[in-house]
Design a protein around this motif. Structure first.
Motif, PDB file in Angstrom:
ATOM      1  N   HIS A  35       0.858  -1.198   0.000  1.00 64.17           N
ATOM      2  CA  HIS A  35       0.000   0.000   0.000  1.00 64.17           C
ATOM      3  C   HIS A  35       0.885   1.235   0.000  1.00 64.17           C
ATOM      4  N   GLY A  36       0.269   2.397  -0.129  1.00 69.97           N
ATOM      5  CA  GLY A  36       1.022   3.627  -0.330  1.00 69.97           C
ATOM      6  C   GLY A  36       2.055   3.903   0.744  1.00 69.97           C
ATOM      7  N   LEU A  78       9.617  10.940   4.228  1.00 73.23           N
ATOM      8  CA  LEU A  78       8.828  10.080   3.349  1.00 73.23           C
ATOM      9  C   LEU A  78       8.345  10.878   2.143  1.00 73.23           C
ATOM     10  N   THR A  79       8.120  10.163   1.053  1.00 74.16           N
ATOM     11  CA  THR A  79       7.613  10.820  -0.144  1.00 74.16           C
ATOM     12  C   THR A  79       6.263  11.479   0.164  1.00 74.16           C
ATOM     13  N   ALA A  80       6.079  12.677  -0.351  1.00 73.36           N
ATOM     14  CA  ALA A  80       4.838  13.421  -0.071  1.00 73.36           C
ATOM     15  C   ALA A  80       3.630  12.686  -0.640  1.00 73.36           C
ATOM     16  N   HIS A  81       2.479  12.920  -0.002  1.00 72.40           N
ATOM     17  CA  HIS A  81       1.254  12.247  -0.451  1.00 72.40           C
ATOM     18  C   HIS A  81       0.999  12.495  -1.934  1.00 72.40           C
ATOM     19  N   GLY A  82       0.998  13.786  -2.289  1.00 71.35           N
ATOM     20  CA  GLY A  82       0.660  14.143  -3.676  1.00 71.35           C
ATOM     21  C   GLY A  82       1.618  13.518  -4.670  1.00 71.35           C
ATOM     22  N   THR A  83       2.898  13.552  -4.349  1.00 69.07           N
ATOM     23  CA  THR A  83       3.915  12.993  -5.251  1.00 69.07           C
ATOM     24  C   THR A  83       3.740  11.487  -5.389  1.00 69.07           C
ATOM     25  N   LEU A  84       3.520  10.836  -4.241  1.00 69.39           N
ATOM     26  CA  LEU A  84       3.454   9.370  -4.228  1.00 69.39           C
ATOM     27  C   LEU A  84       2.246   8.867  -5.015  1.00 69.39           C
ATOM     28  N   TYR A  85       1.072   9.393  -4.710  1.00 68.67           N
ATOM     29  CA  TYR A  85      -0.130   8.822  -5.333  1.00 68.67           C
ATOM     30  C   TYR A  85      -0.270   9.229  -6.789  1.00 68.67           C
ATOM     31  N   LYS A  86       0.311  10.361  -7.119  1.00 71.09           N
ATOM     32  CA  LYS A  86       0.335  10.738  -8.538  1.00 71.09           C
ATOM     33  C   LYS A  86       1.220   9.755  -9.306  1.00 71.09           C
ATOM     34  N   ALA A  87       2.363   9.425  -8.730  1.00 70.54           N
ATOM     35  CA  ALA A  87       3.278   8.479  -9.393  1.00 70.54           C
ATOM     36  C   ALA A  87       2.647   7.094  -9.483  1.00 70.54           C
ATOM     37  N   LEU A  88       1.998   6.665  -8.402  1.00 66.87           N
ATOM     38  CA  LEU A  88       1.359   5.346  -8.423  1.00 66.87           C
ATOM     39  C   LEU A  88       0.275   5.292  -9.502  1.00 66.87           C
ATOM     40  N   TRP A 143      -7.479  18.597   3.432  1.00 65.72           N
ATOM     41  CA  TRP A 143      -6.825  19.079   2.203  1.00 65.72           C
ATOM     42  C   TRP A 143      -7.182  18.155   1.030  1.00 65.72           C
ATOM     43  N   SER A 144      -7.151  16.842   1.286  1.00 63.20           N
ATOM     44  CA  SER A 144      -7.487  15.929   0.184  1.00 63.20           C
ATOM     45  C   SER A 144      -8.950  16.103  -0.218  1.00 63.20           C
ATOM     46  N   ALA A 145      -9.807  16.381   0.768  1.00 64.87           N
ATOM     47  CA  ALA A 145     -11.226  16.613   0.434  1.00 64.87           C
ATOM     48  C   ALA A 145     -11.370  17.887  -0.390  1.00 64.87           C
ATOM     49  N   LEU A 146     -10.525  18.873  -0.069  1.00 66.21           N
ATOM     50  CA  LEU A 146     -10.634  20.160  -0.764  1.00 66.21           C
ATOM     51  C   LEU A 146     -10.187  20.047  -2.229  1.00 66.21           C
ATOM     52  N   TYR A 147      -9.017  19.466  -2.455  1.00 69.90           N
ATOM     53  CA  TYR A 147      -8.524  19.466  -3.840  1.00 69.90           C
ATOM     54  C   TYR A 147      -9.188  18.408  -4.711  1.00 69.90           C
ATOM     55  N   LEU A 170       2.112  16.347   8.402  1.00 68.12           N
ATOM     56  CA  LEU A 170       1.827  17.685   7.860  1.00 68.12           C
ATOM     57  C   LEU A 170       2.804  18.037   6.740  1.00 68.12           C
ATOM     58  N   ALA A 171       4.073  17.703   6.969  1.00 70.88           N
ATOM     59  CA  ALA A 171       5.094  18.022   5.949  1.00 70.88           C
ATOM     60  C   ALA A 171       4.806  17.270   4.664  1.00 70.88           C
ATOM     61  N   ARG A 172       4.372  16.014   4.771  1.00 68.52           N
ATOM     62  CA  ARG A 172       4.081  15.249   3.551  1.00 68.52           C
ATOM     63  C   ARG A 172       2.922  15.868   2.792  1.00 68.52           C
ATOM     64  N   SER A 173       1.934  16.354   3.530  1.00 67.80           N
ATOM     65  CA  SER A 173       0.806  17.013   2.856  1.00 67.80           C
ATOM     66  C   SER A 173       1.270  18.284   2.169  1.00 67.80           C
ATOM     67  N   LEU A 174       2.066  19.053   2.891  1.00 64.77           N
ATOM     68  CA  LEU A 174       2.502  20.353   2.366  1.00 64.77           C
ATOM     69  C   LEU A 174       3.390  20.173   1.143  1.00 64.77           C
ATOM     70  N   ARG A 175       4.324  19.226   1.220  1.00 63.08           N
ATOM     71  CA  ARG A 175       5.259  19.050   0.104  1.00 63.08           C
ATOM     72  C   ARG A 175       4.573  18.517  -1.146  1.00 63.08           C
ATOM     73  N   GLY A 176       3.432  17.885  -0.939  1.00 68.89           N
ATOM     74  CA  GLY A 176       2.751  17.317  -2.107  1.00 68.89           C
ATOM     75  C   GLY A 176       1.718  18.235  -2.728  1.00 68.89           C
ATOM     76  N   VAL A 177       1.628  19.463  -2.220  1.00 74.36           N
ATOM     77  CA  VAL A 177       0.551  20.350  -2.672  1.00 74.36           C
ATOM     78  C   VAL A 177       0.605  20.587  -4.186  1.00 74.36           C
ATOM     79  N   VAL A 178       1.808  20.849  -4.695  1.00 73.70           N
ATOM     80  CA  VAL A 178       1.913  21.142  -6.131  1.00 73.70           C
ATOM     81  C   VAL A 178       1.456  19.939  -6.948  1.00 73.70           C
ATOM     82  N   HIS A 179       1.915  18.749  -6.569  1.00 71.22           N
ATOM     83  CA  HIS A 179       1.517  17.552  -7.317  1.00 71.22           C
ATOM     84  C   HIS A 179       0.024  17.268  -7.166  1.00 71.22           C
ATOM     85  N   ASP A 180      -0.522  17.563  -5.986  1.00 72.75           N
ATOM     86  CA  ASP A 180      -1.970  17.388  -5.813  1.00 72.75           C
ATOM     87  C   ASP A 180      -2.724  18.250  -6.818  1.00 72.75           C
TER      88      ASP A 180
END
Lengths: 119, 347
Positions: free
Chosen positions: A31-32, A48-58, B15-19, B61-71
């Motif tokens: 899982h992620g 750890l890899t950011a949520h957005g980066t990880l799930y976009k890549a997956l 945040w995930s609900a928002l985007y 929190l950092a993982r959410s923040l760092r992934g904002v652009v990719h989200d």
């Protein structure tokens, strides 16, 4: 414009490599969060890899046919009292693509590629 | 589970609900469920390893923040249809995002010095900072003002680099079809230098405009000055929005298959150099200020210094990351044509 072609991004190659390692260790599905941890451990990254980066890549790897996924059985999640997880597995295409990328890397440069696993 | 852990979980899930709001049901529910399961697994993992809850919560929190652009990019892809982004596009976006973050980080540093420079300031020391003196009674406005202006300049510089890259690539391909001895990097480096010259021209022009604006800022009443500053800030904000939108469209429509890792290496190096140059510029600016008005630095509170130091560190980290992202091995390999790229990930 010619056909849109491309290569595996460093994170994507790392992700497949980690998934293959997990499969060799007896966990063919992941899982992620598990793969994010594996990437961190493998690359020695601090975070750890950011949520957005990880799930976009997956998602991209799945659309490319290099990964496949399914939802975890509801009973398993209920027993553990946690949300259901999306479980991924590397396909044969994924393993072939990883081997091809690694081979191309060795031909292009004898030096190891820099770690770029986290965003 | 501590209060901070609950808060971190709530922020990540909110945040995930928002985007994902307004997206089709399948991608929306899938992404929300995945993030929720991920955050739960992360917090549980922290508990199992006896990690301090605060540390785990901050990591979430950092993982959410760092992934904002990719989200946001992911949302954009889902909205306009799947399967249109290439790895080159992703790399370009990454470099762009890092550069934008760096620009945004630089602006408050400059704002921390609470002054806007005048090109003739050294010669006319007593009048050099009229504008900032006029604004200094409104610290928040001043901060917003500096952020918007430096953000606009930074975005314009980045836009020029990117434009120069695409134009030079097109020109290089056309040129090489007739003269095969000219390599693409030569053209691209030349275009980047030209981009820097044009960018500095724009910078000088904007400072000149600011000098003229000083006359307006010397209006007799604070309310007039306030009105002027708000209008100016709105204008700059509009410019930033327009440039950003234009740049996004350009990146989407450009023949990105022709852009290789080598091109992006040059772009990333140029962007990182601009970040370093900006830092040096800000440092020189601070020294010049100190020479003219030693009391200005003593007026900056300890928190301001700490914030500036943190921003400098963040900026440097972003610059290093931007460099690490770029595929330097491809530069060593010396390939520059898209036709050299092994085909993969056909969709």
């Amino acid at each position: 414009m010619a056909g849109r072609t491309g290569r595996l991004l460093p994170l994507e190659a790392e992700l497949i490599a980690c998934a293959v390692e997990l499969a060799r260790d007896g966990a063919p599905e992941f899982h992620g969060f598990a793969i994010a941890k594996q990437i961190r451990d493998r690359t020695g990254a601090r975070s750890l890899t950011a949520h957005g980066t990880l799930y976009k890549a997956l998602g991209r790897l799945e659309r490319s046919g290099l990964l496949e996924s399914r939802w975890e059985e509801p009973e398993a999640a209920a027993v553990a009292s946690r949300p259901r997880r999306r479980l991924y597995r590397v396909t044969e295409n994924g393993e072939r693509e990883l081997a091809r990328v690694r081979s191309a890397e060795r031909q292009v440069s004898p030096l190891p590629r820099p770690s770029t696993a986290t965003s | 589970v501590t209060r901070l852990s609950r808060l971190a979980r709530r922020i990540a899930i909110s945040w995930s609900a928002l985007y994902t709001a307004g997206l089709p049901e399948e991608p929306r529910e899938r992404r929300r469920a995945e993030v929720s399961a991920d955050v739960d697994a992360h917090l549980a993992d922290g508990r199992e390893r006896w990690e301090r809850p605060t540390r785990t919560a901050l990591a979430v929190l950092a993982r959410s923040l760092r992934g904002v652009v990719h989200d946001l990019v992911w949302r954009s892809q889902v909205t306009r249809g799947p399967g249109r982004e290439t790895p080159a596009e992703t790399r370009g976006r990454d470099a762009l995002a890092a550069a934008l973050w760096a620009s945004a980080a630089l602006a408050p540093i400059a704002a921390g010095f609470a002054k806007l420079p005048d090109l003739n300031g050294l010669a006319r020391a007593s009048h050099a900072y009229q504008l900032s003196h006029a604004v200094s009674q409104y610290p928040l406005v001043e901060l917003a003002f500096a952020i918007v202006i430096l953000g606009a300049v930074g975005t314009a510089v980045i836009a020029l680099f990117t434009l120069g890259l695409f134009w030079s690539k097109t020109a290089g391909i056309a040129w090489r079809s007739r003269r095969r001895d000219l390599t693409a990097p030569v053209v691209e480096i030349a275009a980047s230098v030209l981009g820097v010259v044009v960018a500095f021209g724009i910078l000088a022009w904007s400072y000149s405009m600011l000098s003229r604006a000083q006359r307006i800022s010397n209006a007799p009443t604070p309310s007039w000055r306030m009105a002027f500053l708000i209008a100016w800030a709105m204008l700059c904000t509009a410019a930033v929005v327009l440039v950003t939108r234009g740049l996004t469209r350009l990146v989407r429509r450009a023949p990105l298959d022709a852009i290789t890792g080598q091109d992006l290496t040059i772009l990333a190096v140029a962007l990182s150099s601009s970040v370093v140059l900006s830092l040096v510029g800000v440092a020189c600016w601070g020294v010049a200020m100190l020479a003219q008005a030693p009391s200005a630095l003593s007026a900056i509170p300890a928190g301001g210094w700490a914030a500036m130091l943190a921003l400098v560190i963040v900026t440097l980290i972003l610059a290093v990351r931007a460099l690490r992202r770029c595929p330097l091995h491809e530069l060593r390999g010396g390939t520059s044509d898209a036709s050299d790229s092994p085909p993969a990930l056909r969709r």
